[in-house]
Enzyme design. Sequence first.
Site, PDB file in Angstrom:
ATOM      1  N   ARG A   1     -14.017  -7.478  -0.749  1.00 29.05           N
ATOM      2  CA  ARG A   1     -13.328  -7.375   0.580  1.00 29.05           C
ATOM      3  C   ARG A   1     -12.817  -5.993   0.511  1.00 29.05           C
ATOM      4  O   ARG A   1     -12.154  -5.610  -0.296  1.00 29.05           O
ATOM      5  CB  ARG A   1     -12.192  -8.506   0.944  1.00 29.05           C
ATOM      6  CG  ARG A   1     -11.460  -8.191   2.042  1.00 29.05           C
ATOM      7  CD  ARG A   1     -10.108  -7.494   1.916  1.00 29.05           C
ATOM      8  NE  ARG A   1      -9.294  -7.444   2.918  1.00 29.05           N
ATOM      9  CZ  ARG A   1      -8.273  -6.679   3.086  1.00 29.05           C
ATOM     10  NH1 ARG A   1      -7.767  -5.823   2.090  1.00 29.05           N
ATOM     11  NH2 ARG A   1      -7.404  -6.580   4.432  1.00 29.05           N
TER      12      ARG A   1
ATOM     13  N   THR B   1       0.805  -1.242  -0.096  1.00 30.43           N
ATOM     14  CA  THR B   1      -0.015  -0.036  -0.004  1.00 30.43           C
ATOM     15  C   THR B   1       1.092   1.305  -0.109  1.00 30.43           C
ATOM     16  O   THR B   1       2.240   1.244   0.469  1.00 30.43           O
ATOM     17  CB  THR B   1      -0.848  -0.021   1.322  1.00 30.43           C
ATOM     18  OG1 THR B   1      -1.603  -0.888   1.445  1.00 30.43           O
ATOM     19  CG2 THR B   1      -1.679   1.274   1.526  1.00 30.43           C
TER      20      THR B   1
HETATM   21  N1  ASP Z   1      -3.776  -2.394   4.628  1.00 28.31           N
HETATM   22  C1  ASP Z   1      -4.024  -3.089   3.032  1.00 28.31           C
HETATM   23  C2  ASP Z   1      -5.330  -3.776   3.318  1.00 28.31           C
HETATM   24  O1  ASP Z   1      -5.274  -4.509   4.225  1.00 28.31           O
HETATM   25  C3  ASP Z   1      -2.900  -3.885   2.686  1.00 28.31           C
HETATM   26  C4  ASP Z   1      -1.502  -3.216   2.835  1.00 28.31           C
HETATM   27  O2  ASP Z   1      -1.312  -2.517   3.475  1.00 28.31           O
HETATM   28  O3  ASP Z   1      -0.535  -4.140   2.598  1.00 28.31           O
HETATM   29  O4  ASP Z   1      -5.941  -3.770   2.409  1.00 28.31           O
END
Ligand code: ASP
Length: 351
Positions: free
Chosen positions: A230, A202
Amino acid sequence: MKRDSDLSRRDFLRAGLVAGLAGGAAARLAASVARESIEPAQRGMPVIIASGNGLRASERAMAMIKAGADTLDAVVAGVNIVEEDPSDMSVGYGGLPNERGDVELDSCVMHGPTYNAGAVASLRGIKTPSSVAKLVMERTDHILLVGPGALAFAKAHGFEEVDLLTDNARRAWLRWKERLSKSDDWLDDEEIGAEAERPTGTINCCALNEKGELSGVTTTSGLAYKIPGRVGDSPIIGAGLYVDNDVGAFGPTGRGEAAIMSCGSRIVVENMHRGMKPEDAALELLQRICAKTTEKRLLSSPGKPNFNLNFYAVNKDGEYGAAAIYRGGTYVVHDGTTNTRKQSAYIYEGR
Ligand code: ASP
């Protein structure tokens, strides 16, 4: 970054946490830890903090802030670089898809000076969800648009609908699908390795300008191979981002479910509001999340989650810090002069 040893830091934080719940002495204790471990930017100077993949984003955002741009315009323009880059498979175009092979993107923005926010979730077909989230903030009376509604909104504003699935992301998805089961008709390639990886990633980017104004953005393709629909923490204000123009800004990356359950972003900003320095404010919440993680399927060993979280925080004074559950996390800071990647503080050496 100067840092206490893992053990002494943990013990010290535990002491601080107990005292913290008791009141003002805690803030003083936490502050004394932070002075040893945080390199504050020069007061009155702009600061950008971002996740480890945010080096180009912080460069562009800082250039815009120095040219007088609004902090939110700057961070969104910064993360647009990563959203449009097919080689970052955790964000925007080229992001890893859901279990059916469709890329679904989540993003939110928060503008400190106006205390306003916008977000999109499960958005398909648009390369730059952060720009759409900003328009939700600016051009609607809502905070969060999802799925087909978010896409229709983006198209109404002239965004081009494109296929976000690049060949690399499609191949990674196909390998994952092939390895799901030995008793289906998809044949996997043993040479690829024993375990199908489930990468996360992210970009979060928060900015403080010389006037003391704060803004932030988080944008992601979310958990790879997720169940369609999701939604992680990244489009949830208070979980995937929080900005209080009187206090500071914060964003996480990593397991979204844990960030949502803990109302993570709101809590870290609240910790800063109560006097904790950014790094300690982040570590305190990570401690709490570790303590609350008791389900066996989420533990690699007793007391140790089998997932990671990375936290990034900057306060109103330009002090910044980042922390992760496990060693190895990185973050990016532009302090107005230099733009560097640094090691995050952490709770555990390893799983
Ligand atoms: N936080 C993000 C999610 O759960 C994924 C990530 O940051 O790696 O969608």
